[in-house]
Design an enzyme around this catalytic site. Structure first.
Site, PDB file in Angstrom:
ATOM      1  N   VAL A 240       0.898  -1.172   0.000  1.00 48.26           N
ATOM      2  CA  VAL A 240       0.000   0.000   0.000  1.00 48.26           C
ATOM      3  C   VAL A 240       0.932   1.216   0.000  1.00 48.26           C
ATOM      4  CG1 VAL A 240      -0.367  -0.287   2.504  1.00 48.26           C
ATOM      5  CG2 VAL A 240      -1.925   1.131   1.187  1.00 48.26           C
ATOM      6  N   HIS A 241       1.388   1.570  -1.203  1.00 51.19           N
ATOM      7  CA  HIS A 241       2.554   2.443  -1.353  1.00 51.19           C
ATOM      8  C   HIS A 241       2.441   3.822  -0.674  1.00 51.19           C
ATOM      9  CE1 HIS A 241       3.746  -0.323  -4.597  1.00 51.19           C
ATOM     10  NE2 HIS A 241       2.510  -0.218  -5.049  1.00 51.19           N
ATOM     11  N   ASP A 242       1.428   4.589  -1.063  1.00 46.38           N
ATOM     12  CA  ASP A 242       1.461   6.032  -0.822  1.00 46.38           C
ATOM     13  C   ASP A 242       1.450   6.485   0.641  1.00 46.38           C
ATOM     14  OD1 ASP A 242       1.673   6.508  -3.531  1.00 46.38           O
ATOM     15  OD2 ASP A 242      -0.479   6.794  -3.828  1.00 46.38           O
TER      16      ASP A 242
END
Ligand code: BDR
Ligand code: CA
Length: 313
Positions: A240-242
């Site tokens: 869940v990068h951001d």
């Protein structure tokens, strides 16, 4: 101590949504505004999604600005194959009603930074078009930026949109080049770190338990979103990068990396958008970026659960 003023520049995106929710659920941060940029999907859908998320957080007073609808030089490439046709697929969203500001995001970035008494932190979690355009239009904003903490790039794990390039940098490599050359204090949150924090079934279940629509819709959107990565990488969960950018502002001790000289490839079609990290200092150039590559994943997921839970009505 006062709240830290931040601006989130974004193309939501389910993982962008988590970054926005984490910021809005964190009393240490003052989200001055959200600037939208074309990326995961086209600009009108990006703006709709940013409004949906602010309303989900019960924060319809957050200021949302429409920014650039295409990259500086190249044609826009979007990622509906990951995020779904709306860019924010998963749950059934209510149509948002909160307003969008009239001023263009780039103009607002310039005006806000120039007028700031205290330097402002930028969190770009989409292509860097708006940030680069603001820096080009008014270089005097650069000393007014406390730091840019941005999700983008990949070095040790390569790319996710081509073998060499990560999506946010690939979509607008010329903008990334402007930002990486600008001299601004820069922290990169690349795939190297985001792929070390994968969503577990237990954490998703806990997020789903957040009361009301908030928990239900988060679980639905993340379950939709992680399907692409689970299929591709054959892992138990997706990254869940951001929100790693916002988590870094809140709990920097959860992350570690190295100050490096990083250049952006803008010439070669094969490696377009590659973040070329001189990790071992082979060229002897001064570092322009802190390249993050380690994370305490449990701490990161616990922080998201705690802060986003606090938004439940
Ligand atoms: C980045 O690309 C987008 O699809 C995500 O929202 C994230 O910002 C990951 O490569
Ligand atoms: Ca994004």
């Amino acid at each position: 101590m006062g709240k830290r003023p931040i601006i989130i520049d974004t193309d939501p995106g389910q993982d962008d949504a988590m970054a926005i929710l984490l910021a809005l659920g964190s009393p240490e941060l003052d989200v001055l505004g959200i600037t939208c940029v074309a990326g995961n999907t086209r600009l009108p859908a990006v703006i709709r999604n940013a409004r949906i998320i602010c309303e989900l957080a019960n924060r319809p007073e957050v200021r949302i600005f429409a920014g650039c609808d295409r990259p500086m030089v190249r044609d826009l490439q979007t990622a509906e194959h990951v995020h779904g046709p709306t860019g924010l697929d998963g749950p059934q969203w209510d149509e948002p009603t909160m307003p969008v500001e009239e001023q263009h995001a780039v103009d607002w970035l310039v005006d806000t930074l120039l007028a700031a008494e205290e330097p402002i932190t930028l969190c770009p979690i989409g292509p860097l078009t708006n940030i680069a355009m603001a820096m080009i239009r008014e270089p005097l904003i650069i000393p007014k930026i406390k730091e840019v903490v941005s999700m983008g790039g990949g070095y040790f794990v390569g790319g996710n949109v081509t073998p060499a390039a990560e999506f946010n940098i690939y979509v607008d490599p010329h903008a990334a080049d402007v930002v990486y050359r600008s001299g601004v204090p820069l922290v990169a949150m690349p795939l190297d770190v985001t792929h070390k924090a994968l969503m577990t079934r237990e954490w998703l279940a806990d997020m789903g338990q957040i009361p009301g629509k908030l928990g239900h819709h988060i679980a639905a959107m993340l379950n939709y979103y992680q399907k692409f990565d689970i299929d591709r990488y054959d892992e138990y969960g997706g990254p869940v990068h951001d929100p790693a950018t916002v988590a870094y502002l809140l709990r920097p001790e959860l992350f570690s990396g190295k100050d490096c000289f990083v250049q952006i490839e803008t010439q070669s079609e094969v490696t377009m958008g590659m973040t070329v990290v001189d990790y071992w200092g082979a060229r002897g150039q001064d570092a322009n970026c802190t390249w993050i590559h380690e994370v305490d994943a449990d701490g990161f997921f616990a922080l998201m659960l705690e802060r986003i839970s606090s938004l439940a009505a």
